[in-house]
Design a protein around this motif. Sequence first.
Motif, mmCIF file in Angstrom:
data_model
loop_
_atom_site.group_PDB
_atom_site.id
_atom_site.type_symbol
_atom_site.label_atom_id
_atom_site.label_comp_id
_atom_site.label_asym_id
_atom_site.label_seq_id
_atom_site.Cartn_x
_atom_site.Cartn_y
_atom_site.Cartn_z
ATOM 1 N N ALA A 49 43.198 42.415 34.960
ATOM 2 C CA ALA A 49 44.496 42.846 35.487
ATOM 3 C C ALA A 49 45.383 41.637 35.773
ATOM 4 N N THR A 50 44.810 40.614 36.365
ATOM 5 C CA THR A 50 45.571 39.398 36.661
ATOM 6 C C THR A 50 46.092 38.752 35.385
ATOM 7 N N ALA A 51 45.243 38.685 34.361
ATOM 8 C CA ALA A 51 45.638 38.074 33.091
ATOM 9 C C ALA A 51 46.778 38.832 32.427
ATOM 10 N N LEU A 52 46.858 40.149 32.687
ATOM 11 C CA LEU A 52 47.901 40.966 32.075
ATOM 12 C C LEU A 52 49.151 41.045 32.941
ATOM 13 N N GLY A 53 49.160 40.302 34.052
ATOM 14 C CA GLY A 53 50.327 40.293 34.923
ATOM 15 C C GLY A 53 50.458 41.536 35.775
ATOM 16 N N MET A 54 49.355 42.269 35.960
ATOM 17 C CA MET A 54 49.380 43.479 36.772
ATOM 18 C C MET A 54 49.128 43.128 38.231
ATOM 19 N N THR A 55 49.382 44.078 39.105
ATOM 20 C CA THR A 55 49.221 43.828 40.539
ATOM 21 C C THR A 55 47.764 43.647 40.915
ATOM 22 N N GLY A 56 46.880 44.424 40.306
ATOM 23 C CA GLY A 56 45.473 44.310 40.631
ATOM 24 C C GLY A 56 44.622 45.257 39.819
ATOM 25 N N GLY A 57 43.319 45.194 40.050
ATOM 26 C CA GLY A 57 42.376 46.050 39.354
ATOM 27 C C GLY A 57 41.472 46.746 40.344
ATOM 28 N N ILE A 58 41.171 48.014 40.079
ATOM 29 C CA ILE A 58 40.261 48.790 40.908
ATOM 30 C C ILE A 58 39.046 49.107 40.048
ATOM 31 N N GLY A 59 37.935 48.455 40.319
ATOM 32 C CA GLY A 59 36.723 48.667 39.541
ATOM 33 C C GLY A 59 35.570 49.047 40.441
ATOM 34 N N THR A 60 34.412 49.241 39.835
ATOM 35 C CA THR A 60 33.216 49.583 40.595
ATOM 36 C C THR A 60 32.645 48.326 41.241
ATOM 37 N N ARG A 61 32.438 48.389 42.538
ATOM 38 C CA ARG A 61 31.883 47.261 43.283
ATOM 39 C C ARG A 61 30.419 47.541 43.608
ATOM 40 N N SER A 62 29.591 46.557 43.394
ATOM 41 C CA SER A 62 28.161 46.678 43.662
ATOM 42 C C SER A 62 27.760 45.747 44.794
ATOM 43 N N VAL A 63 26.768 46.168 45.560
ATOM 44 C CA VAL A 63 26.255 45.357 46.661
ATOM 45 C C VAL A 63 25.572 44.115 46.097
ATOM 46 N N VAL A 64 25.865 42.970 46.712
ATOM 47 C CA VAL A 64 25.260 41.702 46.312
ATOM 48 C C VAL A 64 24.479 41.137 47.495
ATOM 49 N N VAL A 65 23.220 40.846 47.291
ATOM 50 C CA VAL A 65 22.370 40.244 48.311
ATOM 51 C C VAL A 65 21.786 38.955 47.741
ATOM 52 N N ASP A 66 22.010 37.867 48.449
ATOM 53 C CA ASP A 66 21.532 36.550 47.993
ATOM 54 C C ASP A 66 21.993 36.250 46.569
ATOM 55 N N GLY A 67 23.227 36.661 46.277
ATOM 56 C CA GLY A 67 23.809 36.347 44.984
ATOM 57 C C GLY A 67 23.369 37.235 43.840
#
Length: 270
Positions: free
Chosen positions: A135-153
Amino acid sequence: MSEYTLTAGTGNTSAAFFDLDRTLISGSSAFTLAIEARRAGLVPTRQFAKDATGAALFKLFGASDNTTDEVRKRILGAVEGMERDGLVALNAEVLPKLIDRVRPEAKRLVDRHRRAGRDCFIVSAAPQEIVEPLATALGMTGGIGTRSVVVDGVYTGELDGPFCYGTGKVDAMKELAEWNGYDLEQSYAYSDSASDLPMLEAVGHPVAVNPDAALERRARADGWPIVIFSQRTKSMLRRTLSGIAATGIGVAGFAAGRTIGRPPQRRFRR
């Protein structure tokens, strides 16, 4: 757990929301991501074959409420056990390929919405780590995607926020609208699939882009605009469709594609 943040808007009161696969871009972002993950050694060959088969079946037969759990398992399972830094690093290879597949008509449409004073967002089940940079590369305001839990990277395979598919897209859009003060009745949404009917129904200006059969039936029944975009890889122009109109948000509105069955009273408003 990774921190869930909302993209800040620019003070506009309406927005335009774009599905990613086969709407903003031709083809599947998931397939592109899987190929690069396999090349980088992040996904075993057996898992790659399974994911590729699932993506192909989804493209051929679409999705319904009964398949939402399977789609969620496929998306989350694809990153489970993967290091977050490894996925982020794939953007160096994935983003140029996705940008190359952005439909020219879709990019012009995004630019028109921006000039009309609307914030523009990608809304996709794809990982947030891919959607936001695109989204940033296309000059858009933002992107809404699926977020996953991250533990210890490392991704655990659990959700961290709404699953951006079906009704989950609406949950994310409403959360964003409340955060930024958007009026969804004055906002636009674009998709190719009946699986995104909740997303399209959530806004005042739904638009079907190269729709599947179920979405086309609904769009025609409710008088929603149907826009036909070409693809870089193969043509999807439906030459047999009648009643092609150059009104509303179609060719006369912003030269972004062909529009079919468009009521003239609901114009693209500047």
